[in-house]
Design an enzyme around this catalytic site. Structure first.
Site, PDB file in Angstrom:
ATOM      1  N   ARG A 220      23.899  46.621  35.579  1.00 59.76           N
ATOM      2  CA  ARG A 220      23.345  45.272  35.707  1.00 59.76           C
ATOM      3  C   ARG A 220      22.375  45.236  36.880  1.00 59.76           C
ATOM      4  O   ARG A 220      22.617  45.870  37.908  1.00 59.76           O
ATOM      5  CB  ARG A 220      24.466  44.262  35.955  1.00 59.76           C
ATOM      6  CG  ARG A 220      25.444  44.160  34.788  1.00 59.76           C
ATOM      7  CD  ARG A 220      26.627  43.261  35.140  1.00 59.76           C
ATOM      8  NE  ARG A 220      27.585  43.199  34.043  1.00 59.76           N
ATOM      9  CZ  ARG A 220      28.899  43.043  34.204  1.00 59.76           C
ATOM     10  NH1 ARG A 220      29.418  42.926  35.408  1.00 59.76           N
ATOM     11  NH2 ARG A 220      29.698  42.999  33.161  1.00 59.76           N
TER      12      ARG A 220
ATOM     13  N   GLN B 183      28.116  34.090  27.543  1.00 53.47           N
ATOM     14  CA  GLN B 183      26.771  34.136  28.129  1.00 53.47           C
ATOM     15  C   GLN B 183      26.657  33.075  29.240  1.00 53.47           C
ATOM     16  O   GLN B 183      27.633  32.838  29.925  1.00 53.47           O
ATOM     17  CB  GLN B 183      25.679  33.972  27.047  1.00 53.47           C
ATOM     18  CG  GLN B 183      25.581  35.161  26.112  1.00 53.47           C
ATOM     19  CD  GLN B 183      26.597  35.123  24.981  1.00 53.47           C
ATOM     20  OE1 GLN B 183      26.725  34.129  24.299  1.00 53.47           O
ATOM     21  NE2 GLN B 183      27.302  36.200  24.766  1.00 53.47           N
TER      22      GLN B 183
ATOM     23  N   ASP C 242      28.282  37.323  32.727  1.00 56.70           N
ATOM     24  CA  ASP C 242      29.133  38.247  33.492  1.00 56.70           C
ATOM     25  C   ASP C 242      29.526  37.704  34.861  1.00 56.70           C
ATOM     26  O   ASP C 242      29.707  38.464  35.818  1.00 56.70           O
ATOM     27  CB  ASP C 242      28.448  39.624  33.651  1.00 56.70           C
ATOM     28  CG  ASP C 242      28.071  40.217  32.313  1.00 56.70           C
ATOM     29  OD1 ASP C 242      28.847  40.041  31.364  1.00 56.70           O
ATOM     30  OD2 ASP C 242      27.001  40.835  32.222  1.00 56.70           O
TER      31      ASP C 242
ATOM     32  N   GLY D 196      32.305  36.275  35.517  1.00 56.29           N
ATOM     33  CA  GLY D 196      33.758  36.314  35.699  1.00 56.29           C
ATOM     34  C   GLY D 196      34.438  35.208  34.902  1.00 56.29           C
ATOM     35  O   GLY D 196      35.536  34.768  35.248  1.00 56.29           O
ATOM     36  N   LYS D 197      33.781  34.794  33.798  1.00 58.22           N
ATOM     37  CA  LYS D 197      34.360  33.720  32.963  1.00 58.22           C
ATOM     38  C   LYS D 197      35.724  34.123  32.444  1.00 58.22           C
ATOM     39  O   LYS D 197      36.652  33.319  32.394  1.00 58.22           O
ATOM     40  CB  LYS D 197      33.416  33.403  31.780  1.00 58.22           C
ATOM     41  CG  LYS D 197      32.074  32.865  32.206  1.00 58.22           C
ATOM     42  CD  LYS D 197      31.157  32.610  31.027  1.00 58.22           C
ATOM     43  CE  LYS D 197      30.670  33.857  30.334  1.00 58.22           C
ATOM     44  NZ  LYS D 197      29.787  34.710  31.160  1.00 58.22           N
TER      45      LYS D 197
ATOM     46  N   GLY E 259      31.357  40.040  26.800  1.00 58.57           N
ATOM     47  CA  GLY E 259      32.370  40.995  27.258  1.00 58.57           C
ATOM     48  C   GLY E 259      33.100  40.335  28.403  1.00 58.57           C
ATOM     49  O   GLY E 259      32.528  40.145  29.469  1.00 58.57           O
ATOM     50  N   HIS E 260      34.335  39.925  28.180  1.00 64.02           N
ATOM     51  CA  HIS E 260      35.109  39.213  29.198  1.00 64.02           C
ATOM     52  C   HIS E 260      36.269  40.095  29.649  1.00 64.02           C
ATOM     53  O   HIS E 260      37.098  40.504  28.844  1.00 64.02           O
ATOM     54  CB  HIS E 260      35.616  37.877  28.641  1.00 64.02           C
ATOM     55  CG  HIS E 260      34.505  36.943  28.248  1.00 64.02           C
ATOM     56  ND1 HIS E 260      34.711  35.756  27.614  1.00 64.02           N
ATOM     57  CD2 HIS E 260      33.159  37.044  28.412  1.00 64.02           C
ATOM     58  CE1 HIS E 260      33.546  35.159  27.402  1.00 64.02           C
ATOM     59  NE2 HIS E 260      32.588  35.930  27.870  1.00 64.02           N
TER      60      HIS E 260
ATOM     61  N   LYS F 226      38.049  36.117  33.706  1.00 65.07           N
ATOM     62  CA  LYS F 226      39.108  35.986  34.711  1.00 65.07           C
ATOM     63  C   LYS F 226      39.479  34.510  34.896  1.00 65.07           C
ATOM     64  O   LYS F 226      40.655  34.161  34.943  1.00 65.07           O
ATOM     65  CB  LYS F 226      38.662  36.589  36.053  1.00 65.07           C
ATOM     66  CG  LYS F 226      39.651  36.203  37.142  1.00 65.07           C
ATOM     67  CD  LYS F 226      39.363  36.663  38.526  1.00 65.07           C
ATOM     68  CE  LYS F 226      40.225  35.806  39.480  1.00 65.07           C
ATOM     69  NZ  LYS F 226      40.381  36.355  40.806  1.00 65.07           N
TER      70      LYS F 226
HETATM   71  P1  GDP Z   1      32.355  37.430  32.061  1.00 63.72           P
HETATM   72  O1  GDP Z   1      31.487  37.997  30.993  1.00 63.72           O
HETATM   73  O2  GDP Z   1      31.749  36.222  32.706  1.00 63.72           O
HETATM   74  O3  GDP Z   1      33.765  37.203  31.614  1.00 63.72           O
HETATM   75  O4  GDP Z   1      32.409  38.540  33.214  1.00 63.72           O
HETATM   76  P2  GDP Z   1      32.661  40.124  32.992  1.00 63.72           P
HETATM   77  O5  GDP Z   1      34.092  40.339  32.722  1.00 63.72           O
HETATM   78  O6  GDP Z   1      31.668  40.690  32.046  1.00 63.72           O
HETATM   79  O7  GDP Z   1      32.224  40.661  34.427  1.00 63.72           O
HETATM   80  C1  GDP Z   1      32.838  40.247  35.589  1.00 63.72           C
HETATM   81  C2  GDP Z   1      33.446  41.472  36.288  1.00 63.72           C
HETATM   82  O8  GDP Z   1      33.811  41.128  37.617  1.00 63.72           O
HETATM   83  C3  GDP Z   1      34.724  41.978  35.642  1.00 63.72           C
HETATM   84  O9  GDP Z   1      34.789  43.373  35.784  1.00 63.72           O
HETATM   85  C4  GDP Z   1      35.822  41.292  36.442  1.00 63.72           C
HETATM   86  O10 GDP Z   1      37.048  42.024  36.448  1.00 63.72           O
HETATM   87  C5  GDP Z   1      35.204  41.286  37.815  1.00 63.72           C
HETATM   88  N1  GDP Z   1      35.587  40.165  38.689  1.00 63.72           N
HETATM   89  C6  GDP Z   1      35.849  38.864  38.353  1.00 63.72           C
HETATM   90  N2  GDP Z   1      36.070  38.141  39.467  1.00 63.72           N
HETATM   91  C7  GDP Z   1      35.950  38.979  40.515  1.00 63.72           C
HETATM   92  C8  GDP Z   1      36.021  38.816  41.940  1.00 63.72           C
HETATM   93  O11 GDP Z   1      36.249  37.726  42.467  1.00 63.72           O
HETATM   94  N3  GDP Z   1      35.827  39.937  42.701  1.00 63.72           N
HETATM   95  C9  GDP Z   1      35.550  41.159  42.172  1.00 63.72           C
HETATM   96  N4  GDP Z   1      35.347  42.173  42.986  1.00 63.72           N
HETATM   97  N5  GDP Z   1      35.457  41.339  40.840  1.00 63.72           N
HETATM   98  C10 GDP Z   1      35.644  40.272  40.028  1.00 63.72           C
HETATM   99  P1  IMO Z   2      29.110  37.416  28.702  1.00 64.88           P
HETATM  100  O1  IMO Z   2      29.831  36.406  27.853  1.00 64.88           O
HETATM  101  C1  IMO Z   2      25.346  39.178  30.044  1.00 64.88           C
HETATM  102  C2  IMO Z   2      22.069  39.290  27.126  1.00 64.88           C
HETATM  103  C3  IMO Z   2      21.625  40.649  26.631  1.00 64.88           C
HETATM  104  C4  IMO Z   2      20.142  40.372  26.399  1.00 64.88           C
HETATM  105  C5  IMO Z   2      20.143  38.943  25.868  1.00 64.88           C
HETATM  106  C6  IMO Z   2      20.092  38.836  24.351  1.00 64.88           C
HETATM  107  O2  IMO Z   2      29.870  38.685  28.889  1.00 64.88           O
HETATM  108  O3  IMO Z   2      28.645  36.804  29.973  1.00 64.88           O
HETATM  109  P2  IMO Z   2      21.880  39.250  22.428  1.00 64.88           P
HETATM  110  O4  IMO Z   2      22.607  40.500  22.032  1.00 64.88           O
HETATM  111  O5  IMO Z   2      22.777  38.118  22.794  1.00 64.88           O
HETATM  112  O6  IMO Z   2      20.829  38.850  21.430  1.00 64.88           O
HETATM  113  O7  IMO Z   2      21.055  39.672  23.764  1.00 64.88           O
HETATM  114  O8  IMO Z   2      21.352  38.346  26.331  1.00 64.88           O
HETATM  115  N1  IMO Z   2      23.516  38.999  26.959  1.00 64.88           N
HETATM  116  C7  IMO Z   2      24.388  38.997  27.963  1.00 64.88           C
HETATM  117  N2  IMO Z   2      24.241  39.306  29.271  1.00 64.88           N
HETATM  118  N3  IMO Z   2      26.535  38.755  29.576  1.00 64.88           N
HETATM  119  C8  IMO Z   2      26.705  38.412  28.279  1.00 64.88           C
HETATM  120  O9  IMO Z   2      27.836  37.852  27.811  1.00 64.88           O
HETATM  121  C9  IMO Z   2      25.613  38.570  27.404  1.00 64.88           C
HETATM  122  N4  IMO Z   2      25.430  38.360  26.065  1.00 64.88           N
HETATM  123  C10 IMO Z   2      24.146  38.612  25.828  1.00 64.88           C
HETATM  124  O10 IMO Z   2      21.815  41.637  27.615  1.00 64.88           O
HETATM  125  O11 IMO Z   2      19.457  40.372  27.623  1.00 64.88           O
HETATM  126 MG    MG Z   3      30.619  39.773  30.409  1.00 67.90          MG
END
Ligand code: GDP
Ligand code: IMO
Ligand code: MG
Length: 429
Positions: A304, A223, A13, A15-16, A40-41, A18
Site C-alpha cells: 500500500r 472500501q 483498509d 481497520g473496518k 479484505g477485512h 477490527k
Molecule cells: P479494512 O479493510 O478496513 O477492514 O482493513 P484491513 O484489514 O484491510 O487492514 C487493516 C490492517 O491493520 C489489518 O492488518 C489489521 O489487523 C490492522 N490493524 C487494525 N487496527 C490496527 C491498529 O490499531 N494497529 C495496528 N498496528 N494494526 C491495526
Molecule cells: P476494503 O474493504 C482498499 C481499490 C482497488 C482499486 C480500486 C478499484 O478492504 O477497505 P475494484 O476492484 O473495486 O474495481 O478496484 O479500488 N479497492 C480497495 N482499496 N481497500 C479495499 O477494500 C478496496 N476495494 C477496492 O485497489 O484502486
Molecule cells: Mg481491507
C-alpha cells in the site's frame, strides 16, 4: 437503541474489520451493503487471524450475518471463504448467514472483462483488484444481471445468459480476450443453485422484523468514501457508493434505520492501486509507515502507498459520508516519529482549497498545506485507556478532531480486538 453503520473515511483498509468485529459483540445482526470480494477485512482474535472478503465480520462473533442486495456476490469466492473459515473452526450455515435473494452475481466473465480492460488501459490502469466488481455493477445498472433468485428458475437463467453473453462476448472479442460459452456457464449456475439457494431470502423482511423486535443492526461498509463511485477520486474508485447513505438502499431499509455513522480512519493515510494521493510519502518515512503498519493489501498482496494524515480529505469524507464520529486506528504505527505532519488544505495553481476538487488534473496537482506536530517516542501499542497515551499523542488526536470536525469516539492501538480505547459508545447514538 441506535443502530451503527461503519464506513471507511479514506481509501480503504482503515481497520473496518477490527472495529466491526469489536462492535459486533453488542450487535444482533451484521449486514454488508455494498462492494464484494474486493474487500479484505482482517480480524485478529487471540492467535487466530481471519481474513474476510464477503462474509460479514459478525460471523466470527457468532452473530447473524446478512449479505445485502447492494453487494455483488461471487459464488465461488463465497463458497471458498466459507470453506476457509470453517477450517479455522467457525460454523457458517443458513442459520447464521442470510443472503438477499435479489443480490447480483459475479460470474467468471466479470473478472475476465475487468482484467482485459485493465490490460488495455496499460499505464493508465485503475489498479482494480481484478475481481470483476466494476463489470458486475455495470450489468446491474444495465439490467442484465443474473441474481441469486434466478438460480431457482432455469428458464429465466437461460434467457438472461443469452443477453449477458451477447454483451460480454462482443466486448471480450473487441479486447482480444477468450469468449465464454453458454452451456458451461449454465451448468455452473445450476451447480451453485443447491449450495446457495438455502441462504437466500428477502433480507429486507428479515431486517424489518429485527427492527420491530428492537434488535441492534451493524452495517459493515467496505472500501471507503474516497473510493466512492460518485464522491471519490474518480475514475480511480470502486464501482459502488460507499457512503452511509447507501446502507439503506443496499440493505433494503429506510435511511432513518441506519443510525450512528462511524467513520474509520487510520492515524496516517494509505492507498492501494492508482490515483491521486496528495500526502503520499515516497521517502524513508513512508517506507517506515508501510513496514510498521504491515501495509500490504489483504486481497491482492500489493504494497500500500503510505502518507501523512490528510485532515482536509477526512473532513470532506465526514461531510459527504454522514459521519457522526471517528474511530482512529493504527495510532501505534506512528510511535517513534519525532515529528508528524497533518494536511489542512491544498494549494492548486496559486489558489488554496479546503476540499479536494473533483477534476482529475486539479486533484493530481494538489499540494498539501501541512501543519507540523510533535511526535512521541514512547509506545502506544496495546494501550487500552487514554491515560496510557503520551501527551503528544493525545494532542495529535485532539488536533485531528478539530480539523475534521468530528469527535474521535474510538482509538485502536494494535490489530488485537481488545486493544481499543472507547471514548463514547457508538451504540448509544
Ligand atoms: P479494512 O479493510 O478496513 O477492514 O482493513 P484491513 O484489514 O484491510 O487492514 C487493516 C490492517 O491493520 C489489518 O492488518 C489489521 O489487523 C490492522 N490493524 C487494525 N487496527 C490496527 C491498529 O490499531 N494497529 C495496528 N498496528 N494494526 C491495526
Ligand atoms: P476494503 O474493504 C482498499 C481499490 C482497488 C482499486 C480500486 C478499484 O478492504 O477497505 P475494484 O476492484 O473495486 O474495481 O478496484 O479500488 N479497492 C480497495 N482499496 N481497500 C479495499 O477494500 C478496496 N476495494 C477496492 O485497489 O484502486
Ligand atoms: Mg481491507
Amino acid at each position: 437503541m441506535a443502530n451503527v453503520a461503519v464506513i471507511g473515511a479514506q481509501w480503504g483498509d482503515e481497520g473496518k474489520g477490527k472495529v466491526v468485529d469489536w462492535l459486533a459483540s453488542r450487535a444482533d445482526i451484521v449486514v454488508r451493503f455494498q462492494g464484494g470480494h474486493n474487500a479484505g477485512h482482517t480480524l485478529v482474535v487471540g492467535d487466530q487471524t481471519y481474513k474476510l472478503s464477503l462474509l460479514p465480520s459478525g460471523v466470527v462473533r457468532g452473530k447473524l450475518g446478512i449479505i445485502g442486495n447492494g453487494v455483488v456476490l461471487d459464488p465461488e469466492a463465497l463458497l471458498s471463504e466459507i470453506g476457509k473459515v470453517t477450517a479455522q473452526g467457525l460454523k457458517v450455515s443458513p442459520k447464521n448467514l442470510r443472503i438477499a435473494e435479489n443480490v447480483p452475481l459475479i460470474l467468471p466473465l466479470h473478472p475476465a472483462l475487468d482484467k482485459a480492460r485493465e490490460a488495455a488501459r496499460g499505464g493508465d490502469k485503475i489498479g482494480t483488484t481484478g475481481r470483476g466488481i466494476g463489470p458486475a455493477y455495470e450489468d446491474k445498472v444495465g439490467r442484465r444481471s443474473i441474481r441469486l433468485c434466478d438460480l431457482a428458475e432455469p428458464t429465466t437463467l437461460s434467457k438472461k445468459l443469452d443477453e449477458l453473453l451477447l454483451h460480454h462476448n462482443s466486448l471480450l472479442k473487441g479486447l482480444g480476450a477468450p469468449l465464454f460459452e453458454k452451456q458451461a456457464l449454465l451448468e455452473q449456475l445450476l451447480g451453485w443453485a443447491p449450495k446457495l439457494l438455502p441462504y437466500a431470502e428477502a433480507a429486507w423482511e428479515r431486517l424489518e422484523t429485527a427492527r420491530h423486535a428492537g434488535e441492534r443492526v451493524l452495517f459493515e461498509g467496505a472500501q471507503a468514501v474516497m473510493l466512492d463511485v460518485d464522491h471519490g477520486t474518480y475514475p480511480y474508485v470502486t464501482s459502488s457508493n460507499t457512503v452511509a447513505g447507501n446502507a439503506a438502499a443496499g440493505a433494503g431499509i429506510g435511511p432513518d434505520v441506519v443510525g450512528m455513522v462511524l467513520g474509520i480512519a487510520k492515524a496516517y493515510s494509505t492507498r492501494v492501486g492508482s490515483g491521486p494521493f496528495p500526502t503520499e510519502l515516497t521517502d524513508e518515512i513512508g517506507r517506515g509507515l508501510g513496514e510498521r503498519g504491515r501495509e500490504f493489501g489483504t486481497v491482492t498482496g500489493r504494497p500500500r502507498r503510505c502518507g501523512w494524515f490528510d485532515a482536509c480529505l477526512v473532513r470532506q469524507a465526514v461531510k459527504i459520508g454522514g459521519i457522526h464520529g471517528l474511530a482512529l486506528t493504527k495510532l501505534d504505527v506512528l510511535d517513534g516519529l519525532t515529528e508528524l505532519k497533518i494536511n489542512t488544505g491544498y494549494r492548486i495553481g496559486g489558489q488554496t482549497f479546503r476540499r479536494l476538487p473533483s477534476a482529475f488534473e486539479a486533484q493530481a496537482a494538489a499540494e498539501p498545506i501541512y501543519e507540523t506536530l510533535e511526535g512521541w517516542t514512547t509506545s502506544t501499542r496495546g494501550a487500552r485507556s487514554y491515560a496510557e497515551l503520551p501527551a503528544a499523542a493525545v494532542k495529535y488526536v485532539r488536533r485531528i478532531e478539530e480539523l475534521v470536525e468530528a469527535p474521535v469516539v474510538l482509538l485502536s492501538t494494535s490489530p488485537d480486538r481488545d486493544d481499543t480505547i472507547t471514548l463514547r459508545d457508538p451504540f448509544a447514538g
